[in-house]
Design a protein around this motif. Structure first.
Motif, PDB file in Angstrom:
ATOM      1  N   VAL A 295      34.977  32.941  33.059  1.00 24.01           N
ATOM      2  CA  VAL A 295      35.626  32.432  31.858  1.00 24.01           C
ATOM      3  C   VAL A 295      36.344  31.128  32.201  1.00 24.01           C
ATOM      4  CG1 VAL A 295      37.386  32.857  30.097  1.00 24.01           C
ATOM      5  CG2 VAL A 295      35.949  34.748  30.919  1.00 24.01           C
ATOM      6  N   LEU A 296      35.994  30.067  31.500  1.00 26.59           N
ATOM      7  CA  LEU A 296      36.671  28.786  31.654  1.00 26.59           C
ATOM      8  C   LEU A 296      37.777  28.733  30.605  1.00 26.59           C
ATOM      9  CD1 LEU A 296      36.866  26.040  33.018  1.00 26.59           C
ATOM     10  CD2 LEU A 296      35.034  25.220  31.526  1.00 26.59           C
ATOM     11  N   ASP A 297      38.998  28.840  31.072  1.00 31.32           N
ATOM     12  CA  ASP A 297      40.159  28.999  30.204  1.00 31.32           C
ATOM     13  C   ASP A 297      40.860  27.653  30.013  1.00 31.32           C
ATOM     14  OD1 ASP A 297      42.499  29.671  28.936  1.00 31.32           O
ATOM     15  OD2 ASP A 297      43.246  31.009  30.508  1.00 31.32           O
ATOM     16  N   MET A 298      40.692  27.075  28.827  1.00 32.63           N
ATOM     17  CA  MET A 298      41.324  25.796  28.504  1.00 32.63           C
ATOM     18  C   MET A 298      42.389  25.997  27.426  1.00 32.63           C
ATOM     19  SD  MET A 298      38.029  23.255  28.748  1.00 32.63           S
ATOM     20  CE  MET A 298      39.066  21.789  28.859  1.00 32.63           C
ATOM     21  N   THR A 299      43.140  27.086  27.565  1.00 35.93           N
ATOM     22  CA  THR A 299      44.174  27.423  26.591  1.00 35.93           C
ATOM     23  C   THR A 299      45.551  27.338  27.227  1.00 35.93           C
ATOM     24  OG1 THR A 299      44.234  29.812  27.080  1.00 35.93           O
ATOM     25  CG2 THR A 299      42.575  29.047  25.510  1.00 35.93           C
ATOM     26  N   ARG A 300      46.550  27.350  26.356  1.00 40.84           N
ATOM     27  CA  ARG A 300      47.921  27.350  26.825  1.00 40.84           C
ATOM     28  C   ARG A 300      48.793  28.089  25.816  1.00 40.84           C
ATOM     29  NH1 ARG A 300      45.749  23.251  24.550  1.00 40.84           N
ATOM     30  NH2 ARG A 300      46.852  21.799  23.190  1.00 40.84           N
ATOM     31  N   VAL A 301      49.997  28.360  26.200  1.00 39.63           N
ATOM     32  CA  VAL A 301      51.032  29.064  25.447  1.00 39.63           C
ATOM     33  C   VAL A 301      50.726  30.563  25.380  1.00 39.63           C
ATOM     34  CG1 VAL A 301      52.495  29.101  23.389  1.00 39.63           C
ATOM     35  CG2 VAL A 301      51.586  26.925  24.212  1.00 39.63           C
ATOM     36  N   LEU A 302      50.279  31.128  24.233  1.00 41.51           N
ATOM     37  CA  LEU A 302      50.222  32.594  24.165  1.00 41.51           C
ATOM     38  C   LEU A 302      48.907  33.175  23.668  1.00 41.51           C
ATOM     39  CD1 LEU A 302      51.610  35.275  24.555  1.00 41.51           C
ATOM     40  CD2 LEU A 302      52.775  34.973  22.366  1.00 41.51           C
ATOM     41  N   ALA A 303      48.428  32.803  22.488  1.00 46.50           N
ATOM     42  CA  ALA A 303      47.249  33.469  21.929  1.00 46.50           C
ATOM     43  C   ALA A 303      46.047  33.374  22.863  1.00 46.50           C
ATOM     44  CB  ALA A 303      46.901  32.869  20.561  1.00 46.50           C
ATOM     45  N   GLY A 304      45.732  32.165  23.316  1.00 49.66           N
ATOM     46  CA  GLY A 304      44.601  31.975  24.217  1.00 49.66           C
ATOM     47  C   GLY A 304      44.810  32.616  25.572  1.00 49.66           C
ATOM     48  N   PRO A 305      45.928  32.325  26.250  1.00 49.75           N
ATOM     49  CA  PRO A 305      46.182  32.965  27.547  1.00 49.75           C
ATOM     50  C   PRO A 305      46.200  34.491  27.481  1.00 49.75           C
ATOM     51  CG  PRO A 305      47.583  31.047  27.315  1.00 49.75           C
ATOM     52  CD  PRO A 305      46.898  31.239  25.986  1.00 49.75           C
ATOM     53  N   TYR A 306      46.659  35.054  26.365  1.00 50.82           N
ATOM     54  CA  TYR A 306      46.647  36.513  26.237  1.00 50.82           C
ATOM     55  C   TYR A 306      45.209  37.034  26.212  1.00 50.82           C
ATOM     56  CZ  TYR A 306      48.218  41.158  24.798  1.00 50.82           C
ATOM     57  OH  TYR A 306      48.475  42.513  24.750  1.00 50.82           O
ATOM     58  N   ALA A 307      44.337  36.340  25.461  1.00 48.11           N
ATOM     59  CA  ALA A 307      42.927  36.743  25.396  1.00 48.11           C
ATOM     60  C   ALA A 307      42.271  36.654  26.768  1.00 48.11           C
ATOM     61  CB  ALA A 307      42.173  35.867  24.390  1.00 48.11           C
ATOM     62  N   THR A 308      42.511  35.555  27.480  1.00 47.67           N
ATOM     63  CA  THR A 308      41.865  35.395  28.781  1.00 47.67           C
ATOM     64  C   THR A 308      42.427  36.348  29.806  1.00 47.67           C
ATOM     65  OG1 THR A 308      43.351  33.544  29.310  1.00 47.67           O
ATOM     66  CG2 THR A 308      41.205  32.998  28.368  1.00 47.67           C
ATOM     67  N   MET A 309      43.712  36.700  29.683  1.00 51.76           N
ATOM     68  CA  MET A 309      44.284  37.697  30.593  1.00 51.76           C
ATOM     69  C   MET A 309      43.593  39.047  30.420  1.00 51.76           C
ATOM     70  SD  MET A 309      48.227  39.006  31.049  1.00 51.76           S
ATOM     71  CE  MET A 309      48.294  39.830  29.444  1.00 51.76           C
ATOM     72  N   LEU A 310      43.309  39.429  29.189  1.00 51.59           N
ATOM     73  CA  LEU A 310      42.606  40.692  28.948  1.00 51.59           C
ATOM     74  C   LEU A 310      41.217  40.663  29.579  1.00 51.59           C
ATOM     75  CD1 LEU A 310      43.542  41.349  25.202  1.00 51.59           C
ATOM     76  CD2 LEU A 310      44.610  42.304  27.250  1.00 51.59           C
ATOM     77  N   LEU A 311      40.534  39.524  29.486  1.00 51.10           N
ATOM     78  CA  LEU A 311      39.217  39.397  30.110  1.00 51.10           C
ATOM     79  C   LEU A 311      39.349  39.457  31.632  1.00 51.10           C
ATOM     80  CD1 LEU A 311      37.806  36.555  27.826  1.00 51.10           C
ATOM     81  CD2 LEU A 311      37.298  39.004  27.675  1.00 51.10           C
ATOM     82  N   GLY A 312      40.414  38.859  32.162  1.00 49.88           N
ATOM     83  CA  GLY A 312      40.663  38.943  33.586  1.00 49.88           C
ATOM     84  C   GLY A 312      40.969  40.358  34.032  1.00 49.88           C
ATOM     85  N   ASP A 313      41.717  41.092  33.219  1.00 50.40           N
ATOM     86  CA  ASP A 313      42.000  42.498  33.531  1.00 50.40           C
ATOM     87  C   ASP A 313      40.707  43.296  33.654  1.00 50.40           C
ATOM     88  OD1 ASP A 313      44.727  42.029  33.444  1.00 50.40           O
ATOM     89  OD2 ASP A 313      44.999  42.836  31.422  1.00 50.40           O
ATOM     90  N   MET A 314      39.681  42.898  32.907  1.00 49.22           N
ATOM     91  CA  MET A 314      38.412  43.617  32.921  1.00 49.22           C
ATOM     92  C   MET A 314      37.460  43.093  33.990  1.00 49.22           C
ATOM     93  SD  MET A 314      37.706  44.291  28.901  1.00 49.22           S
ATOM     94  CE  MET A 314      38.942  45.093  27.883  1.00 49.22           C
ATOM     95  N   GLY A 315      37.945  42.200  34.842  1.00 48.98           N
ATOM     96  CA  GLY A 315      37.166  41.781  35.999  1.00 48.98           C
ATOM     97  C   GLY A 315      36.554  40.409  35.934  1.00 48.98           C
ATOM     98  N   ALA A 316      36.696  39.714  34.804  1.00 47.32           N
ATOM     99  CA  ALA A 316      36.124  38.370  34.720  1.00 47.32           C
ATOM    100  C   ALA A 316      36.860  37.421  35.661  1.00 47.32           C
ATOM    101  CB  ALA A 316      36.217  37.850  33.287  1.00 47.32           C
ATOM    102  N   ASP A 317      36.116  36.444  36.178  1.00 44.10           N
ATOM    103  CA  ASP A 317      36.718  35.383  36.975  1.00 44.10           C
ATOM    104  C   ASP A 317      37.234  34.334  36.004  1.00 44.10           C
ATOM    105  OD1 ASP A 317      37.442  33.449  38.821  1.00 44.10           O
ATOM    106  OD2 ASP A 317      35.379  32.785  39.186  1.00 44.10           O
ATOM    107  N   VAL A 318      38.539  34.326  35.761  1.00 44.86           N
ATOM    108  CA  VAL A 318      39.142  33.423  34.781  1.00 44.86           C
ATOM    109  C   VAL A 318      39.686  32.195  35.502  1.00 44.86           C
ATOM    110  CG1 VAL A 318      40.899  33.143  33.002  1.00 44.86           C
ATOM    111  CG2 VAL A 318      39.746  35.353  33.275  1.00 44.86           C
ATOM    112  N   ILE A 319      39.141  31.030  35.164  1.00 45.76           N
ATOM    113  CA  ILE A 319      39.569  29.762  35.754  1.00 45.76           C
ATOM    114  C   ILE A 319      40.394  29.015  34.714  1.00 45.76           C
ATOM    115  CG2 ILE A 319      38.810  27.572  36.740  1.00 45.76           C
ATOM    116  CD1 ILE A 319      36.241  29.025  37.621  1.00 45.76           C
ATOM    117  N   LYS A 320      41.683  28.959  34.964  1.00 45.08           N
ATOM    118  CA  LYS A 320      42.620  28.358  34.016  1.00 45.08           C
ATOM    119  C   LYS A 320      42.767  26.870  34.322  1.00 45.08           C
ATOM    120  CE  LYS A 320      47.375  28.846  32.261  1.00 45.08           C
ATOM    121  NZ  LYS A 320      47.039  29.158  30.858  1.00 45.08           N
ATOM    122  N   VAL A 321      42.409  26.025  33.353  1.00 44.93           N
ATOM    123  CA  VAL A 321      42.500  24.573  33.516  1.00 44.93           C
ATOM    124  C   VAL A 321      43.870  24.110  33.020  1.00 44.93           C
ATOM    125  CG1 VAL A 321      41.486  22.344  32.932  1.00 44.93           C
ATOM    126  CG2 VAL A 321      40.013  24.373  33.167  1.00 44.93           C
TER     127      VAL A 321
END
Length: 404
Positions: A15-41
């Motif tokens: 997951v290429l995470d180009m979000t900030r603050v809350l709504a986006g980071p919350y979504a990507t955190m859930l994907l990370g919890d499920m094992g995705a490799d989340v790369i936060k830009v």
């Protein structure tokens, strides 16, 4: 990631995470919890806005940032520079999902929009999170939780009946949008398994808030009934609210049906209430809300919280105290459910953060990697994901395209 990460449902997805603050980071955190490799830009030098949101801070790190950024790797890249854009394009080619929450058209101007990236990564699932939608009369407005909550009706139904509008203590519109985005991405991944093609997903705060009005929205659309504020109470169920106890605590008690109401009356030592014609059915109780609530309020004020908790235990009636944070995280069930995670942070040391709400039988959810430092994984990601050489990375840093 942890040793058990290969057992998680999204292991192998990036997951290429180009979000900030809350709504986006919350979504990507859930994907990370499920094992995705989340790369936060993140932007070099400052990073996600919430890195500066505080107090409280632990050392130099914001507790707000750490709340929604576990299980991610951070890279610091200046995406306004041509070489920075190239990095994003190269990582996008190797990613399954890209999530962004720029103002509509913001990434299009940088040639990193959906139409640009689908040409080089046709299987990419591209999720945009905005305040009001990707187009339309309000599309260009900045989107913030409390404003979307206000415009989407939530503030009009939150607070005491005769009081001012009240903001919910947690940014629930943001969080609900993150949950919608997370669910939509999971569905798009399943669809891609059938078609082999990616797609664009649009989520926005306003639509989320309107959607989660639930029965309050349908009451208006179907029956033309305008909504009111009810404090801790419920428009359609009585009793169903918080009552003050002798020691100044607040006990929430619900009588969702006639049998439960009868049990409440028995526990209160007021069996006559359940036989009173004014309160026989829930419809009657809603009609005569004020007199019933006043009677129950007076009775519950006669005993302490601990006395009432003991009285309600095992009754089958929904009840519980209004807890502080200390009481919440000391609750035996919260602890049993693994809702407190301990991680070793490179600057803050050992920290505790709220854990994931969902458990899987295939793996433990108790292991996670700490929220990253700004640019902590830049060099690692550039080498591992897009095969950049040391000399190239050194030059990018010299040109201030990246920080590592």
């Amino acid at each position: 990631m942890s040793a058990g990460n290969h057992l998680r449902p999204l292991c192998g997805y990036r997951v290429l995470d180009m979000t900030r603050v809350l709504a986006g980071p919350y979504a990507t955190m859930l994907l990370g919890d499920m094992g995705a490799d989340v790369i936060k830009v993140e932007k070099p030098g400052c990073g996600d806005d919430t890195r500066s949101w505080g107090p409280p801070f632990v050392k130099s790190e914001s507790c707000y940032f750490m709340a929604v950024n576990r299980n991610k790797r951070s890279i610091a890249v200046d995406i306004k520079q041509p070489k920075g854009k190239d990095i994003i394009r190269e990582i996008a080619k190797k990613s399954d999902v890209l999530i962004e929450n720029f103002v509509p058209g913001g990434l299009d101007k940088l040639q990193l929009g959906y139409e640009d990236l689908r040409k080089i990564a046709p299987s990419l699932i591209y999720c945009s999170i905005t305040g009001y939608g990707s187009d339309g009369p309000l599309a260009k407005r900045a989107g913030y939780d409390v404003v979307a909550a206000a415009m989407g009706g939530l503030l009009s139904i939150t607070g005491h009946e005769d009081g001012e509008p009240v903001r919910v203590g947690v940014a629930m519109t943001d969080i609900a949008t993150g949950l919608y985005a997370h669910g939509a991405i999971m569905a798009a991944i399943l669809q891609r398994q059938k078609t082999g093609k990616g797609q664009k997903i649009d989520c926005n705060l306003l639509s989320t808030q309107v959607a989660v009005l639930s029965h309050i929205g349908s009451n208006y659309l179907i029956a033309g009934k305008e909504a009111n504020k009810w404090g801790t109470g419920h428009e359609s169920i009585v009793p169903y609210q918080a009552f003050k106890t002798l020691d100044d605590g607040y006990l929430v008690v619900g009588g969702g049906n006639d049998q439960q109401f009868s049990s409440v009356c028995k526990i209160l030592g007021m069996t006559n209430l359940s036989k009173d014609g004014r309160y026989t059915s829930n419809k009657d109780r809603v009609k005569n809300r004020r007199s019933l609530v006043a009677t129950i309020t007076k009775r519950i004020l006669e005993k302490t919280m601990s006395e009432w908790l003991e009285a309600f235990e095992g009754s089958g009636v929904p009840y519980g105290p209004v807890n502080s944070m200390q009481e919440t995280f000391s609750n035996p069930q919260v602890i049993h459910n693994g809702m407190i995670q301990e991680v070793d942070h490179p600057v803050a040391g050992k920290i505790r953060i709220p854990g994931p709400a969902v458990k899987f039988s295939s793996h433990s959810s108790n292991e996670c990697i700490a929220p990253p430092l700004l640019g902590q994984h830049t060099e690692q990601v550039l080498k591992e994901v897009i095969d950049y050489e040391d000399a190239t990375i050194a030059q990018l840093q010299k040109e201030q395209i990246i920080n590592k």
